[in-house]
Design a protein around this motif. Structure first.
Motif, PDB file in Angstrom:
ATOM      1  N   UNK A 349       0.837  -1.198   0.000  1.00 19.97           N
ATOM      2  CA  UNK A 349       0.000   0.000   0.000  1.00 19.97           C
ATOM      3  C   UNK A 349       0.874   1.251   0.000  1.00 19.97           C
ATOM      4  N   UNK A 350       1.941   1.224   0.803  1.00 24.36           N
ATOM      5  CA  UNK A 350       2.842   2.370   0.866  1.00 24.36           C
ATOM      6  C   UNK A 350       3.472   2.689  -0.475  1.00 24.36           C
ATOM      7  N   UNK A 351       3.829   1.666  -1.253  1.00 23.32           N
ATOM      8  CA  UNK A 351       4.448   1.893  -2.562  1.00 23.32           C
ATOM      9  C   UNK A 351       3.429   2.466  -3.541  1.00 23.32           C
ATOM     10  N   UNK A 352       2.192   1.984  -3.481  1.00 25.56           N
ATOM     11  CA  UNK A 352       1.130   2.482  -4.369  1.00 25.56           C
ATOM     12  C   UNK A 352       0.818   3.946  -4.056  1.00 25.56           C
ATOM     13  N   UNK A 353       0.823   4.274  -2.769  1.00 23.24           N
ATOM     14  CA  UNK A 353       0.551   5.649  -2.361  1.00 23.24           C
ATOM     15  C   UNK A 353       1.713   6.596  -2.673  1.00 23.24           C
ATOM     16  N   UNK A 354       2.912   6.053  -2.770  1.00 23.70           N
ATOM     17  CA  UNK A 354       4.114   6.866  -3.002  1.00 23.70           C
ATOM     18  C   UNK A 354       4.912   6.238  -4.147  1.00 23.70           C
ATOM     19  N   UNK A 355       4.358   6.300  -5.382  1.00 25.02           N
ATOM     20  CA  UNK A 355       4.963   5.600  -6.516  1.00 25.02           C
ATOM     21  C   UNK A 355       6.147   6.362  -7.092  1.00 25.02           C
ATOM     22  N   UNK A 356       6.840   5.786  -8.080  1.00 29.09           N
ATOM     23  CA  UNK A 356       7.932   6.517  -8.746  1.00 29.09           C
ATOM     24  C   UNK A 356       7.431   7.825  -9.350  1.00 29.09           C
ATOM     25  N   UNK A 357       8.258   8.838  -9.291  1.00 28.48           N
ATOM     26  CA  UNK A 357       7.927  10.162  -9.823  1.00 28.48           C
ATOM     27  C   UNK A 357       8.753  10.432 -11.087  1.00 28.48           C
ATOM     28  N   UNK A 358       8.307  11.377 -11.941  1.00 26.20           N
ATOM     29  CA  UNK A 358       9.100  11.713 -13.130  1.00 26.20           C
ATOM     30  C   UNK A 358      10.551  12.004 -12.752  1.00 26.20           C
ATOM     31  N   UNK A 359      11.466  11.395 -13.485  1.00 24.11           N
ATOM     32  CA  UNK A 359      12.890  11.537 -13.182  1.00 24.11           C
ATOM     33  C   UNK A 359      13.461  10.338 -12.441  1.00 24.11           C
ATOM     34  N   UNK A 360      12.594   9.557 -11.756  1.00 25.91           N
ATOM     35  CA  UNK A 360      13.068   8.347 -11.074  1.00 25.91           C
ATOM     36  C   UNK A 360      13.356   7.257 -12.098  1.00 25.91           C
ATOM     37  N   UNK A 361      14.268   6.357 -11.742  1.00 26.31           N
ATOM     38  CA  UNK A 361      14.700   5.303 -12.674  1.00 26.31           C
ATOM     39  C   UNK A 361      13.535   4.415 -13.136  1.00 26.31           C
ATOM     40  N   UNK A 362      12.563   4.197 -12.262  1.00 25.21           N
ATOM     41  CA  UNK A 362      11.486   3.256 -12.578  1.00 25.21           C
ATOM     42  C   UNK A 362      10.223   3.924 -13.101  1.00 25.21           C
ATOM     43  N   UNK A 363      10.232   5.260 -13.193  1.00 25.07           N
ATOM     44  CA  UNK A 363       8.985   5.969 -13.500  1.00 25.07           C
ATOM     45  C   UNK A 363       8.384   5.542 -14.838  1.00 25.07           C
ATOM     46  N   UNK A 364       9.196   5.518 -15.885  1.00 24.68           N
ATOM     47  CA  UNK A 364       8.663   5.254 -17.226  1.00 24.68           C
ATOM     48  C   UNK A 364       8.016   3.870 -17.295  1.00 24.68           C
ATOM     49  N   UNK A 365       8.724   2.855 -16.798  1.00 23.54           N
ATOM     50  CA  UNK A 365       8.167   1.500 -16.842  1.00 23.54           C
ATOM     51  C   UNK A 365       6.905   1.401 -15.989  1.00 23.54           C
ATOM     52  N   UNK A 366       6.949   1.966 -14.799  1.00 23.54           N
ATOM     53  CA  UNK A 366       5.784   1.921 -13.897  1.00 23.54           C
ATOM     54  C   UNK A 366       4.573   2.577 -14.551  1.00 23.54           C
ATOM     55  N   UNK A 367       4.775   3.765 -15.091  1.00 25.31           N
ATOM     56  CA  UNK A 367       3.664   4.506 -15.688  1.00 25.31           C
ATOM     57  C   UNK A 367       3.118   3.784 -16.918  1.00 25.31           C
ATOM     58  N   UNK A 368       4.010   3.240 -17.746  1.00 25.34           N
ATOM     59  CA  UNK A 368       3.577   2.508 -18.938  1.00 25.34           C
ATOM     60  C   UNK A 368       2.757   1.276 -18.572  1.00 25.34           C
ATOM     61  N   UNK A 369       3.216   0.534 -17.550  1.00 21.76           N
ATOM     62  CA  UNK A 369       2.493  -0.669 -17.129  1.00 21.76           C
ATOM     63  C   UNK A 369       1.122  -0.306 -16.556  1.00 21.76           C
ATOM     64  N   UNK A 370       1.079   0.741 -15.742  1.00 26.29           N
ATOM     65  CA  UNK A 370      -0.186   1.193 -15.142  1.00 26.29           C
ATOM     66  C   UNK A 370      -1.187   1.576 -16.229  1.00 26.29           C
ATOM     67  N   UNK A 371      -0.745   2.412 -17.174  1.00 28.01           N
ATOM     68  CA  UNK A 371      -1.647   2.875 -18.232  1.00 28.01           C
ATOM     69  C   UNK A 371      -2.082   1.732 -19.132  1.00 28.01           C
ATOM     70  N   UNK A 372      -1.199   0.769 -19.366  1.00 29.31           N
ATOM     71  CA  UNK A 372      -1.548  -0.377 -20.219  1.00 29.31           C
ATOM     72  C   UNK A 372      -2.664  -1.197 -19.588  1.00 29.31           C
ATOM     73  N   UNK A 373      -2.596  -1.411 -18.273  1.00 30.32           N
ATOM     74  CA  UNK A 373      -3.643  -2.167 -17.573  1.00 30.32           C
ATOM     75  C   UNK A 373      -4.974  -1.427 -17.682  1.00 30.32           C
ATOM     76  N   UNK A 374      -4.964  -0.128 -17.411  1.00 27.02           N
ATOM     77  CA  UNK A 374      -6.207   0.642 -17.412  1.00 27.02           C
ATOM     78  C   UNK A 374      -6.794   0.772 -18.817  1.00 27.02           C
ATOM     79  N   UNK A 375      -5.923   0.921 -19.840  1.00 29.93           N
ATOM     80  CA  UNK A 375      -6.413   0.965 -21.225  1.00 29.93           C
ATOM     81  C   UNK A 375      -7.064  -0.359 -21.604  1.00 29.93           C
ATOM     82  N   UNK A 376      -6.424  -1.446 -21.207  1.00 34.73           N
ATOM     83  CA  UNK A 376      -6.946  -2.778 -21.526  1.00 34.73           C
ATOM     84  C   UNK A 376      -8.305  -3.010 -20.858  1.00 34.73           C
ATOM     85  N   UNK A 377      -8.443  -2.566 -19.616  1.00 35.37           N
ATOM     86  CA  UNK A 377      -9.727  -2.705 -18.920  1.00 35.37           C
ATOM     87  C   UNK A 377     -10.803  -1.864 -19.603  1.00 35.37           C
ATOM     88  N   UNK A 378     -10.441  -0.668 -20.052  1.00 34.35           N
ATOM     89  CA  UNK A 378     -11.407   0.186 -20.748  1.00 34.35           C
ATOM     90  C   UNK A 378     -11.879  -0.477 -22.041  1.00 34.35           C
TER      91      UNK A 378
END
Length: 487
Positions: A349-378
């Motif tokens: 829960x703590x990681x979800x509430x405080x996710x990677x931010x722009x500029x962090x090493x994991x931000x791009x992958x995290x954001x892409x995976x998140x958006x892909x899941x939500x697009x697929x559900x839509x």
């Protein structure tokens, strides 16, 4: 005597057990799911069936349906569970930093230790910051946050505080119909009074304030309604409430002096272009001090839904607003009886509430995976609506949000009579026949509540798109066949 030994009567029998527990029903894991598991075992043994697999569309368990975990969430969790991985260069530095921060806040620097009863403090602080950001800067305080074993645990805990009285003074709890069966089950277990208010199927399952008021006034004749439960986005109905509707609800609970429970676990799952999620807390505070300083509110979120789908970790939170300070002490006491919620779930829960931010090493992958899941559900929400809209005898409102469809089906009189002869609800009869002939497992609408004379089923939109399309086509074809057979 039995074999020379005195026969002893059982202490615990159906007659002597807690009668409230006997009343508990939970359709999502009810008898139809038990039969689905039996069919799976029969298939494994080589028993011939008209299908090759059982497709479970009965429960919102994303990863069981094939959804891949979000990489960053699992990386931080792995580092928390096995800190020696800090030496592994496969893990990005921002994941390592997150894990170190969480472990630093845990007793003994281990997620295997108990936490404070309300939860790990830095995680509650992160939840409060998340809520502030989500709600446009409206303050949130870690002291009002309780980390819970999924949202369900928090909902039942608050209900325990609210239930009191006997006879006409017994607590009434207002719940939407259709509802998520956690609510009716908890009400039965706590020996409270279930007060139904019907959502408007003809208006995309909208909430009608007149219906709320009529239901409340009728209930006051036989109990003491104190609680209004709202599920937004809706489960099983998939509607997303408008801001105007939320304002009307807040005004209603203020006028009628009700405690408001806002189940907002699907807040990330909004698909319809003309819909948006508005938290009850945000709207409450934007309505001004007349409401924000008086209306008692508990809101709930979970790591099980959204784009995360981490059901098995059992993590959630509740935020309480305007709770009497002395009652809040009792709430803290009540959660302390069970020590704490699972700490790995808190960490996630703590990681979800405080996710990677722009500029962090994991931000791009995290954001892409998140958006892909939500697009697929839509896409799957639109596919479900499209195929059911074309099926004769099936009527399906748009899936605006959440993870489910709740279609209305026509059931011929002959099938209704056959169901009654077998002691079954007509939609249960339909769902059993569907399972036995196609391997598709959905839940009858009677397990969620529905207007008399109407029949529905709930199914999740979570299966992979290719499998979901086959499921929807087979289900539509089965309904057509079923209708002809019983006409």
């Amino acid at each position: 005597m039995e074999n020379g030994v005195p026969r002893r009567e059982k202490v615990l029998t159906l007659e002597s057990m807690n009668p409230c527990v006997r009343k508990v029903e939970y359709a999502v894991r009810g008898p139809i799911v038990t039969r689905a598991m039996e069919l799976e075992k029969e298939l494994e043994k080589g028993v011939k069936k008209p299908f090759t697999e059982v497709i479970r569309a009965n429960i919102g368990d994303a990863q069981a349906m094939g959804q891949k975990p979000i990489t960053f969430l699992r990386q931080v969790t792995a580092l928390c569970l096995y800190p020696e991985l800090q030496n592994d260069n496969k893990f990005p530095e921002d994941a390592k930093q997150k894990a170190r921060r969480i472990l630093q806040a845990c007793a003994g620097h281990s997620v295997g230790a108990y936490s404070a009863s309300q939860g790990v403090e830095v995680i509650r602080q992160d939840v409060a910051k998340y809520i502030e950001s989500r709600d446009g800067g409206i303050p949130s305080h870690a002291d009002n946050i309780y980390l819970t074993t999924g949202a369900s645990d928090g909902i039942v805990t608050i209900m325990k505080l609210l239930v009191a009285g006997q006879g006409k003074s017994r607590t009434g709890i207002m719940i939407p119909i259709p509802q998520y069966p956690l609510y009716s089950a908890a009400i039965a277990e706590l020996n409270a009074v279930q007060v139904n208010y019907y959502l408007d199927e003809e208006n995309c399952w909208a909430l009608d304030i007149k219906e709320l008021r009529d239901s409340l006034y009728e209930a006051r004749k036989h109990c003491n309604p104190k609680v209004l439960c709202i599920i937004n986005p809706g489960n099983p109905t998939g509607q997303v409430q408008s801001r105007k509707c939320i304002e009307d609800v807040i005004q209603f609970v203020a006028e009628e002096n009700l405690f408001l429970l806002a189940d907002e676990v699907y807040q990330d799952n909004v698909y319809a272009e003309d819909c948006a999620f508005h938290s009850f807390k945000k709207v409450l505070f934007e309505m001004g001090p007349q409401y924000s300083s008086t209306v008692e509110l508990a809101s709930f979120h979970s790591i099980s839904k959204g784009f995360m789908g981490e059901c098995g970790f059992r993590g959630g939170y509740m935020e309480v607003i305007n709770m009497d300070p002395e009652v809040k002490q009792q709430l803290t006491k009540l959660v302390s009886v069970r020590l704490c919620s699972p700490v790995p779930g808190q960490a996630l829960m703590g990681v979800i509430m405080n996710p990677p931010q722009p500029g962090d090493a994991s931000y791009k992958q995290y954001n892409n995976e998140k958006l892909a899941v939500l697009r697929n559900l839509a896409e799957k929400a639109q596919l479900t609506e499209k195929i059911f809209r074309q099926a004769p005898g099936i009527r399906c409102n748009p899936v605006q949000g959440a993870m489910y469809s709740f279609p209305r089906i026509e059931i011929p009189c002959k099938a209704v009579q056959e169901a009654k002869a077998q002691g079954l609800a007509p939609d249960m009869f339909f769902c059993i026949k569907l399972l036995e002939e196609t391997g598709i497992c959905v839940v009858p609408g009677s397990g969620f509540g529905q207007r008399e004379g109407t029949y529905h089923f709930r199914m999740t939109i979570l299966p992979p798109t290719s499998k979901l399309e086959i499921l929807l086509q087979k289900l539509s074809q089965f309904h057509e066949k079923f209708t002809k057979e019983y006409s």
